[in-house]
Design an enzyme around this catalytic site. Structure first.
Site, PDB file in Angstrom:
ATOM      1  N   CYS A 160       0.847  -1.187   0.000  1.00 55.89           N
ATOM      2  CA  CYS A 160       0.000   0.000   0.000  1.00 55.89           C
ATOM      3  C   CYS A 160       0.888   1.245   0.000  1.00 55.89           C
ATOM      4  O   CYS A 160       2.010   1.219   0.494  1.00 55.89           O
ATOM      5  CB  CYS A 160      -0.867  -0.035   1.270  1.00 55.89           C
ATOM      6  SG  CYS A 160      -1.867   1.421   1.576  1.00 55.89           S
ATOM      7  N   GLY A 161       0.370   2.332  -0.523  1.00 54.69           N
ATOM      8  CA  GLY A 161       1.107   3.588  -0.476  1.00 54.69           C
ATOM      9  C   GLY A 161       1.406   4.043   0.940  1.00 54.69           C
ATOM     10  O   GLY A 161       2.345   4.805   1.175  1.00 54.69           O
TER      11      GLY A 161
END
Length: 157
Positions: A36-37
């Site tokens: 995930c970012g």
């Protein structure tokens, strides 16, 4: 006794974990993902943990694959990501945080601290702070970096 202390979960290694062992501690619970970012937040969470664990802070991470399949792996691959970030706080088995299979921990947290859009988790790295008596105090959005939570954490330790 707080309902929080009746909760249980399985660690990433498959061991039973009773929340009763968290009595007297300030706890951050976060749903996580390794692709995930926001994954670099593991670093900030670990820094908070190292700085305040001796003052009674505990952090519990719950991997979840419900947001764009950003936690696709098994326990071994999740563990590999955690090693890369130097995570030493407890991580649990992959769970659901929304829908019919929502884990009891997140059912409880969403009921006690609903988000601005209702009773669901919007994305990975939603963070909940529970006080020393098992009372959920505050919910932090995924975009809130762990270091931005520090003043609040210090105030409730």
């Amino acid at each position: 006794m707080s309902e929080f202390y009746n909760l249980k979960a399985k660690t990433l290694q498959g061991k039973d974990f009773s929340f009763e062992s968290l009595k007297g501690k300030t706890v951050i619970i976060v749903n996580t993902a390794s692709k995930c970012g926001f994954t670099p937040q593991y670093d900030g969470l670990e820094k908070l943990y190292q700085k305040y664990k001796n003052e009674g802070l505990e952090i519990l991470g719950f991997p979840c694959n419900q947001f764009l399949k950003q936690e696709p792996g098994d326990s071994k691959s999740i563990d590999g990501c955690l090693i890369n970030y130097g995570v030493s706080f407890p991580i649990f088995e992959k769970i659901d945080v929304n829908g019919s299979k929502t884990h009891p921990v997140f059912k409880f947290l969403k009921r006690k601290l609903p988000g601005i859009f209702g009773n669901f988790i919007k994305w990975n790295f939603t963070k909940f702070v529970i006080d020393k008596n098992g009372k959920p105090l505050k919910r932090f959005a995924p975009i809130t970096k762990p270091e931005e939570m520090e003043t609040f954490i210090k105030s409730v330790l």
